[in-house]
Design a protein around this motif. Sequence first.
Motif, PDB file in Angstrom:
ATOM      1  N   LEU A  91      -4.159 -19.193  -8.108  1.00  0.00           N
ATOM      2  CA  LEU A  91      -4.921 -19.552  -8.833  1.00  0.00           C
ATOM      3  C   LEU A  91      -3.504 -19.354  -9.603  1.00  0.00           C
ATOM      4  O   LEU A  91      -3.315 -17.985 -10.490  1.00  0.00           O
ATOM      5  N   PHE A 104      -6.257 -25.400 -14.983  1.00  0.00           N
ATOM      6  CA  PHE A 104      -5.745 -25.291 -13.748  1.00  0.00           C
ATOM      7  C   PHE A 104      -5.451 -25.701 -12.596  1.00  0.00           C
ATOM      8  O   PHE A 104      -5.654 -26.648 -12.462  1.00  0.00           O
ATOM      9  N   GLY A 105      -3.910 -24.788 -11.698  1.00  0.00           N
ATOM     10  CA  GLY A 105      -3.920 -25.811 -10.269  1.00  0.00           C
ATOM     11  C   GLY A 105      -4.555 -25.600  -9.615  1.00  0.00           C
ATOM     12  O   GLY A 105      -5.912 -24.990  -9.957  1.00  0.00           O
ATOM     13  N   PRO A 106      -4.819 -26.195  -8.814  1.00  0.00           N
ATOM     14  CA  PRO A 106      -5.940 -26.383  -7.265  1.00  0.00           C
ATOM     15  C   PRO A 106      -5.555 -24.947  -6.282  1.00  0.00           C
ATOM     16  O   PRO A 106      -6.872 -25.260  -5.654  1.00  0.00           O
ATOM     17  N   ARG A 109      -3.973 -21.809  -0.597  1.00  0.00           N
ATOM     18  CA  ARG A 109      -4.746 -20.293  -0.113  1.00  0.00           C
ATOM     19  C   ARG A 109      -3.768 -19.534   1.370  1.00  0.00           C
ATOM     20  O   ARG A 109      -3.377 -20.345   2.148  1.00  0.00           O
TER      21      ARG A 109
END
Lengths: 113, 110
Positions: A91, A104-106, A109
């Motif tokens: 993140l 925050f960004g998404p 993953r």
Amino acid sequence: NAGVIQTPRHKVTGKGQEATLWCEPISGHSAVFWYRQTIVQGLEFLTYFRNQAPIDDSGMPKERFSAQMPNQSHSTLKIQSTQPQDSAVYLCASSSQVRDTQYFGPGTRLLVL
Amino acid sequence: DAKTTQPDSMESTEGETVHLPCSHATISGNEYIYWYRQVPLQGPEYVTHGLQQNTTNSMAFLAIASDRKSSTLILPHVSLRDAAVYHCILRVNNNNAPRFGAGTKLSVKP
């Protein structure tokens, strides 16, 4: 305002390969933070920049991990020789100043096979 | 920054008012209490923060104990969309990056 942008959203790498994660902070924000999140460890602080300068990298693993902020519009987190234990959501967050609220960004993953 | 303690999980039902506790017994006088929430597959989202006085916004009400050793995030009339992990953290108003704990996982039943 598009918010904090992180690319790619998903990345799969083989063990030993390199992974580079990108973060574009909110325009005008001077502080950029990197975190890593796993189910076991939770949300761990890695490093942060203020006005593009690295300020605190106390959370960064000593080997294989590095972060840069070459200009005010993006930061990168690079993991060399990825290992399965590096699998996590990475993140990025930014704030107008370090003391201010973070956005925050998404997340990216990362899955290391 | 001082440590916080939160329950691992809480359950609620739609329409209820939820009280999420946070203990910070060793809080310093210059530490702010911040709350974030995180839904699956997204990064944490700022909810509210306070120093000493109770605060309220469109998302929640933050009640801070008079001795500041604990706080409670109050979510009125929760909906399914309020199901998330809620993080309570302390930050000194300086140049330290915030550190997060495990937070409280709030489940909301229909």
